[in-house]
Design a protein around this motif. Structure first.
Motif, PDB file in Angstrom:
ATOM      1  N   ALA A   1       0.983  -1.077   0.227  1.00 11.39           N
ATOM      2  CA  ALA A   1      -0.279  -0.086  -0.190  1.00 11.39           C
ATOM      3  C   ALA A   1       0.846   1.508   0.259  1.00 11.39           C
ATOM      4  O   ALA A   1       1.893   0.913   0.868  1.00 11.39           O
ATOM      5  N   LEU A   2       0.485   2.342  -0.725  1.00 12.49           N
ATOM      6  CA  LEU A   2       1.051   3.666  -0.937  1.00 12.49           C
ATOM      7  C   LEU A   2       0.175   4.535  -0.357  1.00 12.49           C
ATOM      8  O   LEU A   2      -1.230   4.983  -1.234  1.00 12.49           O
ATOM      9  N   HIS A   3       0.544   5.786   0.139  1.00 14.07           N
ATOM     10  CA  HIS A   3      -0.242   6.993   0.536  1.00 14.07           C
ATOM     11  C   HIS A   3       0.052   8.195  -0.201  1.00 14.07           C
ATOM     12  O   HIS A   3       1.859   8.199  -0.121  1.00 14.07           O
TER      13      HIS A   3
ATOM     14  N   TYR B   1       3.579   6.268 -13.139  1.00 14.07           N
ATOM     15  CA  TYR B   1       3.897   5.381 -11.852  1.00 14.07           C
ATOM     16  C   TYR B   1       2.833   5.009 -11.390  1.00 14.07           C
ATOM     17  O   TYR B   1       2.989   4.314 -10.264  1.00 14.07           O
ATOM     18  N   GLY B   2       1.803   6.005 -11.220  1.00 17.74           N
ATOM     19  CA  GLY B   2       0.894   5.098 -10.612  1.00 17.74           C
ATOM     20  C   GLY B   2       0.233   4.117 -10.806  1.00 17.74           C
ATOM     21  O   GLY B   2       0.009   2.661 -10.041  1.00 17.74           O
ATOM     22  N   ARG B   3       0.154   4.719 -12.305  1.00 20.19           N
ATOM     23  CA  ARG B   3      -0.497   2.664 -13.220  1.00 20.19           C
ATOM     24  C   ARG B   3       0.203   2.161 -12.459  1.00 20.19           C
ATOM     25  O   ARG B   3       0.197   1.097 -12.765  1.00 20.19           O
ATOM     26  N   GLU B   4       2.000   2.023 -12.498  1.00 21.73           N
ATOM     27  CA  GLU B   4       2.738   1.160 -11.945  1.00 21.73           C
ATOM     28  C   GLU B   4       2.423  -0.089 -10.895  1.00 21.73           C
ATOM     29  O   GLU B   4       2.099  -0.948 -10.701  1.00 21.73           O
ATOM     30  N   ALA B   5       2.203   1.014 -10.247  1.00 19.31           N
ATOM     31  CA  ALA B   5       1.871   0.768  -8.419  1.00 19.31           C
ATOM     32  C   ALA B   5       0.283  -0.137  -8.835  1.00 19.31           C
ATOM     33  O   ALA B   5      -0.023  -1.495  -7.772  1.00 19.31           O
ATOM     34  N   ILE B   6      -0.238   0.603  -9.687  1.00 21.59           N
ATOM     35  CA  ILE B   6      -1.645  -0.263  -9.138  1.00 21.59           C
ATOM     36  C   ILE B   6      -1.396  -1.339  -9.931  1.00 21.59           C
ATOM     37  O   ILE B   6      -1.895  -2.747  -9.355  1.00 21.59           O
TER      38      ILE B   6
ATOM     39  N   SER C   1       0.835  -3.407  -9.703  1.00 14.37           N
ATOM     40  CA  SER C   1       1.794  -4.964  -9.276  1.00 14.37           C
ATOM     41  C   SER C   1       0.670  -5.112  -8.474  1.00 14.37           C
ATOM     42  O   SER C   1       1.705  -5.321  -7.040  1.00 14.37           O
ATOM     43  N   GLY C   2       0.072  -4.748  -8.406  1.00 13.63           N
ATOM     44  CA  GLY C   2      -1.384  -5.490  -6.641  1.00 13.63           C
ATOM     45  C   GLY C   2      -1.222  -3.910  -5.509  1.00 13.63           C
ATOM     46  O   GLY C   2      -1.978  -4.081  -4.440  1.00 13.63           O
ATOM     47  N   MET C   3      -0.687  -2.512  -5.712  1.00 13.41           N
ATOM     48  CA  MET C   3      -0.878  -1.792  -4.744  1.00 13.41           C
ATOM     49  C   MET C   3      -2.303  -1.281  -4.824  1.00 13.41           C
ATOM     50  O   MET C   3      -2.517  -0.905  -5.197  1.00 13.41           O
ATOM     51  N   LEU C   4      -2.187  -0.685  -3.224  1.00 10.17           N
ATOM     52  CA  LEU C   4      -3.685   0.203  -3.187  1.00 10.17           C
ATOM     53  C   LEU C   4      -3.027   1.081  -2.511  1.00 10.17           C
ATOM     54  O   LEU C   4      -2.156   1.248  -2.570  1.00 10.17           O
ATOM     55  N   LEU C   5      -3.943   2.506  -2.845  1.00  8.77           N
ATOM     56  CA  LEU C   5      -3.193   3.714  -3.262  1.00  8.77           C
ATOM     57  C   LEU C   5      -4.407   4.445  -2.051  1.00  8.77           C
ATOM     58  O   LEU C   5      -6.180   4.722  -2.163  1.00  8.77           O
ATOM     59  N   ARG C   6      -3.982   4.703  -1.465  1.00 11.35           N
ATOM     60  CA  ARG C   6      -4.375   6.071  -0.699  1.00 11.35           C
ATOM     61  C   ARG C   6      -4.409   7.540  -1.289  1.00 11.35           C
ATOM     62  O   ARG C   6      -3.236   7.504  -0.879  1.00 11.35           O
ATOM     63  N   LEU C   7      -4.933   8.159  -1.044  1.00 12.89           N
ATOM     64  CA  LEU C   7      -4.387   9.109  -1.867  1.00 12.89           C
ATOM     65  C   LEU C   7      -4.841  10.892  -0.657  1.00 12.89           C
ATOM     66  O   LEU C   7      -5.949  10.580   0.395  1.00 12.89           O
ATOM     67  N   TYR C   8      -4.083  11.697  -0.413  1.00 15.21           N
ATOM     68  CA  TYR C   8      -4.038  12.580   0.723  1.00 15.21           C
ATOM     69  C   TYR C   8      -3.077  13.813  -0.634  1.00 15.21           C
ATOM     70  O   TYR C   8      -2.618  13.702  -1.084  1.00 15.21           O
ATOM     71  N   THR C   9      -3.798  14.840   0.339  1.00 11.36           N
ATOM     72  CA  THR C   9      -5.227  15.192   0.672  1.00 11.36           C
ATOM     73  C   THR C   9      -5.367  15.822   0.461  1.00 11.36           C
ATOM     74  O   THR C   9      -5.850  17.219  -0.535  1.00 11.36           O
TER      75      THR C   9
END
Ligand code: G3P
Ligand code: CA
Length: 240
Positions: free
Chosen positions: A184-186, A196-201, A203-211
């Motif tokens: 998971a990445l915030h 890179y966001g797409r790459e993270a997704i 790769s199966g990572m969860l994204l939580r977005l701030y703020t």
């Protein structure tokens, strides 16, 4: 269609209440948040306290660096008046006090270890002990901008939920996250909408977005189709 993201109140409902105080946390519950994000630092006598900055200067009536203050000194300060006189008397909470309060609700809890400027030797172990003391491991996500700190948490407790905090759009993020074993990445919106966001997704990572405080910004994310696990916002009432 993507599932609805969880709404985390950033430093509590900090758009309308003094950040990281009981007033802000209680408001988060009232305003329908699913979770609370809070920041922790450590006093010189080893107390884990809930405050964003490394000093008390901005958010209290005192002055000084947390790492050079005792908890007794921190406890005397007013953490509400700077925001509005009606919040006079709000205190800097200990993590222990926060978790005691949190036993009365079921919100998710994102504890950010503020170890990116001051490393606070031993903070990871202390935070994990408190989480266990209050039986909160199923509700807690620990995050930090400090990769060493994230690594130490994983080493100490491989089963606790952990997230890497990402500032702006660094290209090595996913590689570094995988190396740490993160799932998971915030991140900020700019990262989520980048390659890179797409790459993270992918790769199966969860994204939580701030703020995210602005509905227009959130609509941009929704339109992109990027799956978002949670929105971390100063104004949970806008998204709940
Ligand atoms: O955890 C997300 C966000 O809180 C990180 O930045 O400076 O608001 O603690 P900051
Ligand atoms: Ca934070």
């Amino acid at each position: 269609m993507n599932k609805k993201p969880a709404i985390f109140a950033h430093r509590g409902a900090s758009g309308t209440h003094p950040e990281n105080t009981m007033a802000a946390f209680e408001a988060a519950v009232r305003l329908g948040a699913d979770g609370i994000e809070l920041d922790v630092q450590m006093t010189k006598d080893g107390e884990i306290v809930v405050i964003h900055d490394e000093t008390v200067n901005r958010t209290t009536n005192g002055k000084g660096a947390i790492e050079r203050m005792t908890y007794a000194q921190v406890a005397e300060l007013d953490a509400g008046s700077w925001f509005h006189p009606k919040f006079a008397g709000e205190k800097i909470l200990t993590l222990d006090e926060f978790l005691t309060w949190a036993t009365g609700n079921t919100l998710q809890i994102n504890i950010e270890l503020k170890t990116n400027k001051v490393p606070y030797y031993g903070i990871e172990q202390k935070v994990l002990e408190l989480i266990d003391l209050y039986n909160m491991r199923g509700r807690v996500i620990i995050s930090s901008f400090n990769q060493d700190s994230v690594g130490r948490v994983i080493e100490l407790d491989p089963y606790i939920a952990v997230a890497g905090l990402v500032w702006r759009v660094p290209r090595e993020t996913v590689r570094a996250a995988k190396k740490l074993g993160l799932t998971a990445l915030h991140t900020q919106v700019s990262f989520a909408l980048s390659e890179y966001g797409r790459e993270a997704i992918d790769s199966g990572m969860l994204l939580r977005l701030y703020t995210i405080n602005d509905m227009k910004e959130w609509n941009r994310v929704k339109k992109s189709g990027v799956p978002v696990e949670a929105i971390i916002t100063d104004f949970p009432e806008r998204f709940s």
